[in-house]
Design a protein around this motif. Structure first.
Motif, PDB file in Angstrom:
ATOM      1  N   ALA A 117      16.135  36.348-117.886  1.00  0.00           N
ATOM      2  CA  ALA A 117      16.399  36.161-116.794  1.00  0.00           C
ATOM      3  C   ALA A 117      17.879  35.753-115.609  1.00  0.00           C
ATOM      4  O   ALA A 117      18.394  36.302-114.218  1.00  0.00           O
ATOM      5  CB  ALA A 117      14.892  34.535-115.949  1.00  0.00           C
ATOM      6  N   THR A 118      18.798  35.481-116.494  1.00  0.00           N
ATOM      7  CA  THR A 118      19.741  35.151-116.692  1.00  0.00           C
ATOM      8  C   THR A 118      20.302  36.119-116.107  1.00  0.00           C
ATOM      9  O   THR A 118      21.518  36.515-115.082  1.00  0.00           O
ATOM     10  CB  THR A 118      20.170  35.105-117.969  1.00  0.00           C
ATOM     11  N   THR A 119      20.176  37.548-116.148  1.00  0.00           N
ATOM     12  CA  THR A 119      20.654  38.979-115.533  1.00  0.00           C
ATOM     13  C   THR A 119      20.473  39.213-114.249  1.00  0.00           C
ATOM     14  O   THR A 119      21.712  39.273-113.327  1.00  0.00           O
ATOM     15  CB  THR A 119      20.341  40.222-116.346  1.00  0.00           C
ATOM     16  N   ILE A 120      19.240  38.862-113.728  1.00  0.00           N
ATOM     17  CA  ILE A 120      18.939  38.740-112.331  1.00  0.00           C
ATOM     18  C   ILE A 120      19.991  37.637-111.532  1.00  0.00           C
ATOM     19  O   ILE A 120      21.035  37.875-110.581  1.00  0.00           O
ATOM     20  CB  ILE A 120      17.435  37.860-112.004  1.00  0.00           C
ATOM     21  N   LEU A 121      20.254  36.315-112.262  1.00  0.00           N
ATOM     22  CA  LEU A 121      20.917  35.215-111.466  1.00  0.00           C
ATOM     23  C   LEU A 121      22.395  35.586-111.327  1.00  0.00           C
ATOM     24  O   LEU A 121      23.156  35.670-110.067  1.00  0.00           O
ATOM     25  CB  LEU A 121      20.180  34.052-112.118  1.00  0.00           C
ATOM     26  N   SER A 122      22.709  36.361-112.606  1.00  0.00           N
ATOM     27  CA  SER A 122      24.239  36.582-112.675  1.00  0.00           C
ATOM     28  C   SER A 122      24.528  37.905-111.766  1.00  0.00           C
ATOM     29  O   SER A 122      25.861  37.183-111.142  1.00  0.00           O
ATOM     30  CB  SER A 122      24.463  37.019-114.092  1.00  0.00           C
TER      31      SER A 122
END
Ligand SMILES: Cc1cc2nc3c(=O)[nH]c(=O)nc-3n(C[C@H](O)[C@H](O)[C@H](O)COP(=O)(O)OP(=O)(O)OC[C@H]3O[C@@H](n4cnc5c(N)ncnc54)[C@H](O)[C@@H]3O)c2cc1C
Length: 393
Positions: A117-122
């Motif tokens: 999910a960090t990919t989306i938020l980044s």
């Protein structure tokens, strides 16, 4: 007198064209899209960072879309227009155009390729930075009033906006319930009920942590409302897993509809869905074991099945009473929210107060487990911005 008051507001307070309340996916997308189109907007978030539920979603993998996107995955036909306008391909392209690489599993669930999910938020944070969106953190909105423009009161300051987008989500898990802020404008909130949660039942003793591929059918007031194959996870006092989460929607929606906290629900579990009753009987009859069940099912499940009486019936139709839904802090979503009858389903503008909008989970819209709730957050944000922009032009 009112003009004088407003003048003093303008001297002391910052004013924006649009103020977005809530830094979840819906609020992030709305503020980003507005800023891309040159609208002066601010994003207000109560917590010390934005996008916390994005990070928690899909067990940290973020199930962001589903290729089976359709109206029947939601509790209400309020979504029909946006699903038609921003269909699955549109939403997939939206993320791809941002540079997010996605992948789909066999059930149509779509995740970032990184499975994080960090990919989306980044990527979203990098876009907010690129377009220079004003983000006001640690600022819980306490009230909104309307004079010549909207006055947004936070704990330590107030700001002004010509338009407001309410994107405050729900209190499922670690969220807030800020729905009542719109009460002063006449907006009604339906009953809020936790959903996409484990089902409470004491029907399985000693099976904590056991997983089984089953068919689960749910009956409410004797009527079959859900039946699907999939994996269940047995816990002390509950049954969990995606299949149980899906079934929980039907119980929550019934409670919202009837404004109550109890429904008469029963689950019927088929532990050998690939086989007919006759085939199960044959398998058991042919077994060389004293207790053929232990050669077929997990021992902990076998012990529970055995207690029920007729073995074949219990394997194929294990009946258990559902005592309700587990707590809000274990829920992904709430069923219920701001009544959708008071909002336009094309622009998400309030029918009671011009310039006031609501998007995402704060509305009485809940989707099945499988990426449908994040999809609605995105679709509603895009529709709302398109609506505001159309009015502007
Ligand atoms: C554990 C978990 C797993 C999930 N997994 C998935 C999944 O895989 N796929 C899927 O589709 N959905 C999933 N969901 C559901 C999904 O995350 C939500 O439906 C979606 O994030 C809602 O987005 P939103 O922007 O409407 O609201 P939110 O993400 O809840 O954002 C609202 C924001 O508003 C802020 N806020 C609230 N009140 C105020 C106020 N008064 N002033 C200022 N700020 C305020 C909150 O702090 C919050 O940051 C999951 C949810 C949870 C909890």
């Amino acid at each position: 007198m009112q003009a004088k008051l407003l003048l003093s507001y303008n001297i002391r307070m910052k004013k924006y064209d649009v103020i977005v309340i809530g830094g979840g996916l819906a609020g992030i997308i709305a503020s980003l899209e507005l800023k891309k189109r040159g609208v002066n907007c601010a994003l207000i978030e109560a917590k010390d960072r934005i996008g916390k539920k994005i990070l928690a979603s899909g067990n940290g993998k973020c199930n962001i879309l589903n290729s089976n996107l359709s109206s029947d995955k939601y509790n209400s036909n309020f979504v029909d227009y946006v699903i038609d306008k921003y269909n699955y391909n549109y939403l997939h392209n939206y993320y791809s155009n941002m540079g997010i690489v996605l992948k789909e599993d066999q059930e149509g669930r779509v995740y970032p390729y990184s499975e994080s999910a960090t990919t989306i938020l980044s990527v979203l944070l990098s876009q907010l930075e690129k377009y220079n969106v004003d983000i006001i953190l640690n600022s819980k909105v306490l009230s909104i009033s309307k004079k010549d423009c909207f006055v947004i009161k936070m704990e330590n300051e107030s700001i002004l906006g010509d338009k407001i987008i309410m994107a405050s989500g729900s209190n499922a898990s670690f969220g807030f319930n800020s729905h009542s802020i719109l009460g002063d404008f006449g907006h009604k909130v339906t009953k809020l009920k936790q959903t996409l949660v484990p089902l409470k039942t004491n029907a399985f003793i000693g099976a904590n942590g056991v997983r089984a591929k089953t068919n689960l059918s749910l009956y409410i007031e004797g009527k079959n409302v859900f039946s699907e194959n999939g994996e269940l996870l047995f816990k002390d006092g509950s049954i969990s897993g995606i299949l149980a989460f899906k079934a929980s929607s039907f119980i929550a929606r019934e409670m919202v509809k009837n404004n109550c906290d109890k429904v008469n629900a029963e689950a019927v579990i088929d532990f050998m869905p690939e086989y007919s009753k006759e085939e199960v009987k044959e398998i058991l009859d042919k077994s060389p074991l004293d207790n053929p069940l232990i050669g077929v099912l997990h021992k902990a499940i076998a012990l529970n099945v055995e207690k029920k009486g007729d073995i074949v019936d219990s394997i194929k139709e294990y009946r258990c009473k559902i005592d309700g839904l587990t707590n809000l802090d274990s829920a992904q979503v709430t069923s219920g929210g701001l009544s959708t009858s008071q909002f336009d389903n094309k622009t998400f503008e309030s029918k009671l107060q011009k310039g006031l909008y609501a998007i995402g989970e704060v509305l009485d819209v809940d989707g099945e487990c499988g990426g449908y709730n994040l999809s609605f957050a995105l679709m509603s944000a895009l529709a709302c911005v398109d609506g505001i922009y159309a009015n502007k032009g």
